[in-house]
Motif scaffolding. Structure first.
Motif, PDB file in Angstrom:
ATOM      1  N   UNK A 150     -14.574  22.454 -57.493  1.00 10.79           N
ATOM      2  CA  UNK A 150     -13.558  21.863 -58.370  1.00 10.79           C
ATOM      3  C   UNK A 150     -12.166  22.397 -58.038  1.00 10.79           C
ATOM      4  N   UNK A 151     -12.085  23.637 -57.536  1.00 10.04           N
ATOM      5  CA  UNK A 151     -10.793  24.138 -57.055  1.00 10.04           C
ATOM      6  C   UNK A 151     -10.329  23.315 -55.853  1.00 10.04           C
ATOM      7  N   UNK A 152     -11.245  23.078 -54.940  1.00 10.99           N
ATOM      8  CA  UNK A 152     -10.926  22.306 -53.737  1.00 10.99           C
ATOM      9  C   UNK A 152     -10.523  20.872 -54.072  1.00 10.99           C
ATOM     10  N   UNK A 153     -11.255  20.258 -54.998  1.00  8.79           N
ATOM     11  CA  UNK A 153     -11.044  18.840 -55.312  1.00  8.79           C
ATOM     12  C   UNK A 153     -10.017  18.621 -56.403  1.00  8.79           C
ATOM     13  N   UNK A 154      -9.399  19.691 -56.918  1.00  7.77           N
ATOM     14  CA  UNK A 154      -8.413  19.622 -58.011  1.00  7.77           C
ATOM     15  C   UNK A 154      -8.933  18.765 -59.156  1.00  7.77           C
ATOM     16  N   UNK A 155     -10.119  19.133 -59.661  1.00  8.25           N
ATOM     17  CA  UNK A 155     -10.726  18.452 -60.801  1.00  8.25           C
ATOM     18  C   UNK A 155     -10.747  19.388 -62.012  1.00  8.25           C
ATOM     19  N   UNK A 156     -10.480  18.827 -63.176  1.00  9.09           N
ATOM     20  CA  UNK A 156     -10.574  19.625 -64.392  1.00  9.09           C
ATOM     21  C   UNK A 156     -12.005  20.134 -64.588  1.00  9.09           C
ATOM     22  N   UNK A 157     -12.097  21.331 -65.136  1.00  9.81           N
ATOM     23  CA  UNK A 157     -13.383  21.990 -65.324  1.00  9.81           C
ATOM     24  C   UNK A 157     -13.588  22.289 -66.799  1.00  9.81           C
ATOM     25  N   UNK A 158     -14.765  21.937 -67.315  1.00  9.98           N
ATOM     26  CA  UNK A 158     -15.156  22.274 -68.686  1.00  9.98           C
ATOM     27  C   UNK A 158     -16.303  23.272 -68.627  1.00  9.98           C
ATOM     28  N   UNK A 159     -16.228  24.316 -69.447  1.00  8.95           N
ATOM     29  CA  UNK A 159     -17.279  25.327 -69.411  1.00  8.95           C
ATOM     30  C   UNK A 159     -17.330  26.099 -70.730  1.00  8.95           C
ATOM     31  N   UNK A 160     -18.468  26.732 -70.943  1.00  6.14           N
ATOM     32  CA  UNK A 160     -18.612  27.681 -72.046  1.00  6.14           C
ATOM     33  C   UNK A 160     -18.289  29.073 -71.518  1.00  6.14           C
ATOM     34  N   UNK A 161     -17.599  29.854 -72.353  1.00 12.22           N
ATOM     35  CA  UNK A 161     -17.180  31.182 -71.918  1.00 12.22           C
ATOM     36  C   UNK A 161     -17.521  32.218 -72.973  1.00 12.22           C
ATOM     37  N   UNK A 207     -20.712  26.349 -66.533  1.00 12.84           N
ATOM     38  CA  UNK A 207     -20.080  25.038 -66.386  1.00 12.84           C
ATOM     39  C   UNK A 207     -20.796  23.969 -67.212  1.00 12.84           C
ATOM     40  N   UNK A 208     -20.015  23.025 -67.737  1.00 11.95           N
ATOM     41  CA  UNK A 208     -20.542  21.897 -68.504  1.00 11.95           C
ATOM     42  C   UNK A 208     -20.020  20.598 -67.893  1.00 11.95           C
ATOM     43  N   UNK A 209     -20.656  20.134 -66.798  1.00 13.85           N
ATOM     44  CA  UNK A 209     -20.210  18.883 -66.176  1.00 13.85           C
ATOM     45  C   UNK A 209     -20.493  17.704 -67.090  1.00 13.85           C
ATOM     46  N   UNK A 210     -19.925  16.515 -66.790  1.00 13.16           N
ATOM     47  CA  UNK A 210     -19.202  16.183 -65.556  1.00 13.16           C
ATOM     48  C   UNK A 210     -17.793  16.756 -65.541  1.00 13.16           C
ATOM     49  N   UNK A 211     -17.278  16.937 -64.301  1.00 15.52           N
ATOM     50  CA  UNK A 211     -15.941  17.462 -64.126  1.00 15.52           C
ATOM     51  C   UNK A 211     -14.951  16.312 -63.929  1.00 15.52           C
ATOM     52  N   UNK A 212     -13.672  16.628 -64.077  1.00 11.99           N
ATOM     53  CA  UNK A 212     -12.640  15.628 -63.898  1.00 11.99           C
ATOM     54  C   UNK A 212     -11.897  15.399 -65.196  1.00 11.99           C
ATOM     55  N   UNK A 213     -10.829  14.603 -65.129  1.00  9.50           N
ATOM     56  CA  UNK A 213     -10.318  13.874 -63.968  1.00  9.50           C
ATOM     57  C   UNK A 213      -9.549  14.780 -63.012  1.00  9.50           C
ATOM     58  N   UNK A 214      -9.050  14.165 -61.940  1.00  7.21           N
ATOM     59  CA  UNK A 214      -8.238  14.906 -60.988  1.00  7.21           C
ATOM     60  C   UNK A 214      -6.896  15.265 -61.630  1.00  7.21           C
ATOM     61  N   UNK A 215      -6.265  16.313 -61.114  1.00 10.00           N
ATOM     62  CA  UNK A 215      -4.962  16.731 -61.638  1.00 10.00           C
ATOM     63  C   UNK A 215      -4.049  17.131 -60.488  1.00 10.00           C
ATOM     64  N   UNK A 216      -2.760  17.157 -60.784  1.00 10.79           N
ATOM     65  CA  UNK A 216      -1.775  17.608 -59.793  1.00 10.79           C
ATOM     66  C   UNK A 216      -1.641  19.123 -59.889  1.00 10.79           C
ATOM     67  N   UNK A 217      -1.882  19.857 -58.812  1.00  8.99           N
ATOM     68  CA  UNK A 217      -1.845  21.326 -58.883  1.00  8.99           C
ATOM     69  C   UNK A 217      -0.495  21.848 -59.362  1.00  8.99           C
ATOM     70  N   UNK A 218      -0.532  22.882 -60.183  1.00 12.11           N
ATOM     71  CA  UNK A 218       0.668  23.534 -60.682  1.00 12.11           C
ATOM     72  C   UNK A 218       1.070  24.682 -59.760  1.00 12.11           C
ATOM     73  N   UNK A 219       2.302  25.136 -59.920  1.00  7.95           N
ATOM     74  CA  UNK A 219       2.740  26.327 -59.201  1.00  7.95           C
ATOM     75  C   UNK A 219       1.933  27.519 -59.709  1.00  7.95           C
ATOM     76  N   UNK A 220       1.284  28.274 -58.837  1.00 10.65           N
ATOM     77  CA  UNK A 220       0.429  29.380 -59.300  1.00 10.65           C
ATOM     78  C   UNK A 220       1.240  30.453 -60.012  1.00 10.65           C
ATOM     79  N   UNK A 221       0.583  31.282 -60.830  1.00 13.59           N
ATOM     80  CA  UNK A 221       1.299  32.298 -61.610  1.00 13.59           C
ATOM     81  C   UNK A 221       1.892  33.419 -60.766  1.00 13.59           C
TER      82      UNK A 221
END
Length: 345
Positions: A150-161, A207-221
C-alpha cells in the motif's frame, strides 16, 4: 535488439514498482509511443510474464500473478527458498537487510503462482525458529508485505491498532514508508482523522482490507525518516525529555545506544549529545548511568537533586555490600571458629 531488450527490462521494472500504469505514462517513462508499449507488453507475455490490461480511460497495465513462474531465473524450488529466506530476514529485523527483504518479497509474491504461495505459507506456518537472546514482538511477514504494497501503490490503509496499554482503535491512514530498527518495524503514515503524521508499531497493526482509494503523496514529515522515528519512539512518546552530554566520541556511544533509546548528535571529537526520554526523571538518570559513560545532564535543569539521590542510594548499597553478608540471629554471641549443632565439640 539490445535496445529492445533493455527497454523490456525497464518496462518490467516499472510494472513491478507500481500496481498499475496507464499506457500513456509508460510511454512517457520509456520515451516511446503507446503502440510500442503495447508491442512490448505482448513480448513480456510471450516470455511468461502475466501482464493484465484493463480498457477504458481509467484502465492500464498491471503485473499479475501468473500460472507459470516467469522465466529468468528461478525454478520452483529456488523461488520457494528465496521467499522463505526473505520472510525470515524480514521478520527478524536483521540489520541492513530487513527493509530490502520486504521490498524484494513484495515483488516476488506479486508474481508467485498460487501453488508456490501455498508451499511458502506451509513452510512458514509449521516452522519454529530457535532464536538466541531476547526477541522483539513477532511481526507477521505477510503484514509487512501488505504494508509495503500500500505504500508502493499509494493506497489508503485501514487497520486496527493496539496502543501500548492494549487499548484498541480503528485507523485510516495514508501510508508513506516502513522503517526498521534493530528490534522493531514502524509505519510512518498520515492519520486521516487526526490530520497529522503518526508512527505505528507494525506488530500492533491488524490490516482491515479492502484498501484504497489512491491518494496523492504528501511531503514527508522529515527528510531523514530513520531519525524522525528514532526521536518519536525514544523521546516524544515519554513524559520526561532529556538532553545529556556524553564525554565519549559519538561513534563509540552509538555502539551501545540504539536508535530506539535516543538520538545522538556529534558535538566534539571527544563528546556527543544524547536526546532521550523516560517515564520519570529517576528512570532517565538510571538509564543514562547504566550506559557506562561519563555524562552531564543539560535538560532538565533540575536533575541535580535526582542525581544526588541516586548517588547516595548507590553509596549506601556499596557500603553495605563491602561489609559482607548480614549476621543472622543464630550467629549472635558466637565467636569465630566455633561450631554448633550435632557433633559440635
Amino acid at each position: 535488439m539490445l535496445e529492445t531488450s533493455a527497454r523490456l527490462l525497464r518496462l518490467l521494472s516499472l510494472l513491478q514498482a507500481h500496481r498499475e500504469w496507464s499506457g500513456a505514462d509508460l510511454a512517457d517513462r520509456l520515451g516511446v509511443t503507446p503502440r510500442t508499449v503495447r508491442r512490448d507488453v505482448d513480448r513480456l507475455r510471450e516470455l511468461g510474464y502475466p501482464v493484465n490490461a484493463s480498457p477504458g480511460t481509467g484502465g492500464g497495465y498491471q503485473l499479475g500473478a501468473g500460472a507459470e513462474l516467469p522465466p529468468l531465473l528461478l525454478d520452483d524450488d529456488e523461488a520457494v527458498a528465496v521467499a522463505v529466506g526473505l520472510r525470515t530476514a524480514a521478520g527478524q529485523g536483521i540489520e541492513g537487510i530487513g527493509e530490502s527483504s520486504v521490498r524484494a518479497l513484495a515483488k516476488l509474491e506479486q508474481v508467485l503462482p498460487g501453488r508456490l504461495r501455498r508451499r511458502v505459507g506451509a513452510l512458514n506456518a509449521f516452522t519454529v525458529p530457535m532464536l538466541r537472546g531476547a526477541q522483539p514482538s513477532a511481526v507477521d511477514p505477510g503484514v509487512l508485505t501488505e504494508l509495503a504494497g500500500v505504500c508502493r501503490d499509494t493506497e489508503r490503509l485501514r487497520f486496527e491498532y493496539r496502543d501500548h496499554d492494549g487499548s484498541p482503535s480503528r485507523r485510516t491512514v495514508e501510508p508513506h514508508r516502513l522503517v526498521c530498527t534493530e528490534r522493531r518495524w514502524y509505519l510512518v503514515a498520515w492519520d486521516i482523522d487526526r490530520e497529522d503524521w503518526r508512527t505505528f508499531r507494525v506488530d500492533r497493526i491488524t490490516p482491515r482490507p479492502p484498501h484504497g482509494p489512491r491518494f496523492t503523496p504528501r511531503t514527508p514529515p522529515a527528510e531523514d525518516l530513520a531519525a524522525y522515528v528514532s526521536k518519536g519512539v525514544s523521546t516524544r512518546a515519554y513524559a520526561v525529555h532529556g538532553v545529556v552530554r556524553l564525554f565519549v566520541p559519538m561513534a563509540e556511544a552509538a555502539e551501545r545506544i540504539s536508535p530506539s533509546a535516543g538520538v545522538l548528535e556529534a558535538e566534539t571529537s571527544e563528546s556527543c549529545v544524547l536526546r532521550t526520554g523516560a517515564a520519570s526523571l529517576d528512570v532517565m538518570v538510571i538509564h543514562v548511568m547504566m550506559m557506562g559513560f561519563e555524562f552531564e545532564v543539560l535538560v532538565p535543569e533540575d536533575a541535580t537533586e535526582t542525581i544526588r539521590t541516586a548517588r547516595d542510594l548507590l553509596s549506601r548499597a556499596l557500603e553495605r555490600t563491602s561489609q559482607g553478608p548480614p549476621r543472622t540471629r543464630g550467629d549472635a554471641g558466637r565467636t569465630p571458629g566455633t561450631r554448633s549443632g550435632p557433633g559440635a565439640a
